[in-house]
Enzyme design. Structure first.
Site: not given
Ligand code: GKR
Ligand code: MG
Length: 432
Positions: A193, A328
């Site tokens: 991420k 996802h």
């Molecule tokens: O958990 O902060 C998070 C992620 O950014 C999540 O909300 C996203 O929806 O994991 C997700 C993604 O692949 O975009």
């Molecule tokens: Mg994503």
């Protein structure tokens, strides 16, 4: 099989301070758990997005659910599948998943469908992936999902939880985080991420990950934090690192942005696939995305695509157009993990390792018998009817009580950023 009762449990689970372009995770993630009870006393369960609104949306359907036949209910609720709005309004660009009012009804439908399938599966002794009818694998592979994070293991005050990973805001600490996850869960692929630090630092993070784990496909997902130009620069810098089973996920905002990145990279001879769970989040987005070659890997998620059968249909649509599928995730417990596993087991062209946040919510669980096992990076389909898991009602009661005590009623990563990192922080897209 008549449904005679429906119960919704709003829960809070400890969640570490993870960063993304949305901001900072609150100390508790919220989830709702749905139970549908049959006249024979069998209980079908599902887990969905948390907070008051998703709970109220489920409760509002009580009159259509209670008294219905579990085999026919999902057919009768098909009006919920499409949601409202179209085009970019339906994308997750500016909404965290689960907080876009325009896809509330597919989310609500999905929870009911999952609980019906679990109920029917438990009544007949048939696993959900076999009810879906296209089981192609008995175990589903998930990827390690490293995040930049602040110190802390989630929870607050006297409820603060152990912080296994410590602060991770450098490439080196992300490598350490992944090593720990791999040791504990046996993950192979890595989904990282991004969208948090300067892109140069994030490029370096992926490079160090690939040096440490050269055989493991890698992905980076900044959740639309970059301009088209920056996205292309990152795509060039990580041309080799994202090859061989990796991808570049939602670098720039919207179908237009993704299409421009794709075009720019192809012009430079770089064929790294672009993946999305932000620009493309509904069937309504597919024609434009396909016309513009914006997304080569769709990240499905039964929670917001309108349920497991809609994901299967998405799979067929993607196959027809030569688009790949991955999955996802969002902060979740074991009931969602099992639902994700069943739908992935029954979706033949879902060949990428799926995302899961599960290691981040390791402090709480509602599944009877404890946490779902991830071994060798995989979750196996249990030899039991339905999803193959039951609720631990003591844990449900504990987390429901926790929900009543905390002030959070929806996910708000921006508010949390302002509270703990920078009082002036605003989600800005693109940021770099
Ligand atoms: O958990 O902060 C998070 C992620 O950014 C999540 O909300 C996203 O929806 O994991 C997700 C993604 O692949 O975009
Ligand atoms: Mg994503």
């Amino acid at each position: 099989m008549k449904i005679v009762d429906m119960r919704v449990h709003s829960l809070a689970i400890a969640d570490p301070p993870l960063r993304s372009s949305y901001g900072l995770h609150q100390p508790y993630a919220l989830r709702n758990v749905l139970e549908l009870v049959s006249e024979d006393g069998i209980v079908g369960i599902a887990e969905t997005y948390g907070g008051d609104e998703p709970a109220n949306a489920l409760k509002a359907l009580r009159d259509r659910v209670v008294g219905a036949d579990a085999w026919r209910l999902t057919g009768l609720l098909m009006d919920l599948v499409e949601g409202v709005g179209d085009g970019l309004d339906r994308s997750h660009t500016m909404h965290t998943p689960g907080e876009n009012p325009l896809d509330e009804s597919p989310r609500t439908y999905s929870a009911i469908e999952t609980a019906c399938l679990d109920l029917i599966g438990k009544a007949t002794g048939v696993p959900v992936c076999d009810l879906l009818g296209t089981r192609v694998r008995d175990a589903v592979e998930f990827s390690a999902y490293p995040f930049y994070k602040h110190a802390g293991g989630g929870g607050e005050g006297s409820d603060a939880r152990e912080d296994k990973y410590g602060e991770c805001l450098t490439p080196e600490s992300i490598v350490r985080q992944v090593r720990m996850m791999k040791e504990e869960y046996g993950f192979h692929d890595i989904k990282f991420k991004g969208g948090v630090l300067d892109p140069e630092v994030e490029i370096e993070t992926i490079k160090q990950l690939k040096q440490a784990f050269p055989d493991c496909p890698a992905r980076i997902d900044p959740n639309s934090a970059w301009t088209v130009e920056t996205s292309i620069k990152v795509g060039v810098a990580l041309k080799d690192e994202l090859a061989d089973g990796g991808y570049l996920e939602d670098p720039a905002a919207g179908i237009d942005g993704m299409a421009a990145v794709r075009k720019g990279l192809l012009a430079l001879g770089i064929d790294t696939p672009l993946a999305s769970n932000v620009a493309v989040t509904a069937f309504q987005h597919m024609p434009e995305s396909i016309r513009n070659d914006a997304v080569q890997v769709v990240l499905c998620d039964h929670h917001f695509w309108g349920g497991m059968r809609q994901v299967q249909q998405l799979g067929k649509l993607c196959q027809t157009f030569g688009i790949a599928l991955s999955m996802h995730s969002n902060s979740h417990l074991g009931v969602s993990l099992m639902a994700m596993t069943h739908v992935a087991a029954a979706t033949p062209n879902l060949t990428y390792a799926c995302d899961t946040h599960y290691p981040w919510q390791s402090a709480d669980e509602i599944v009877a018998g404890g946490r779902v096992k991830i071994e060798g990076g995989k979750v196996a389909i249990p030899d039991k009817g339905g999803l193959g898991v039951e609720l631990d009602y003591d844990q449900v009661a504990r987390l429901a009580e926790l929900y009543t005590k905390i002030p959070y009623r929806k996910r708000d990563d921006q508010a949390e950023m302002r509270k703990y990192v920078d009082p002036a922080w605003t989600r800005k897209l693109p940021r770099w």
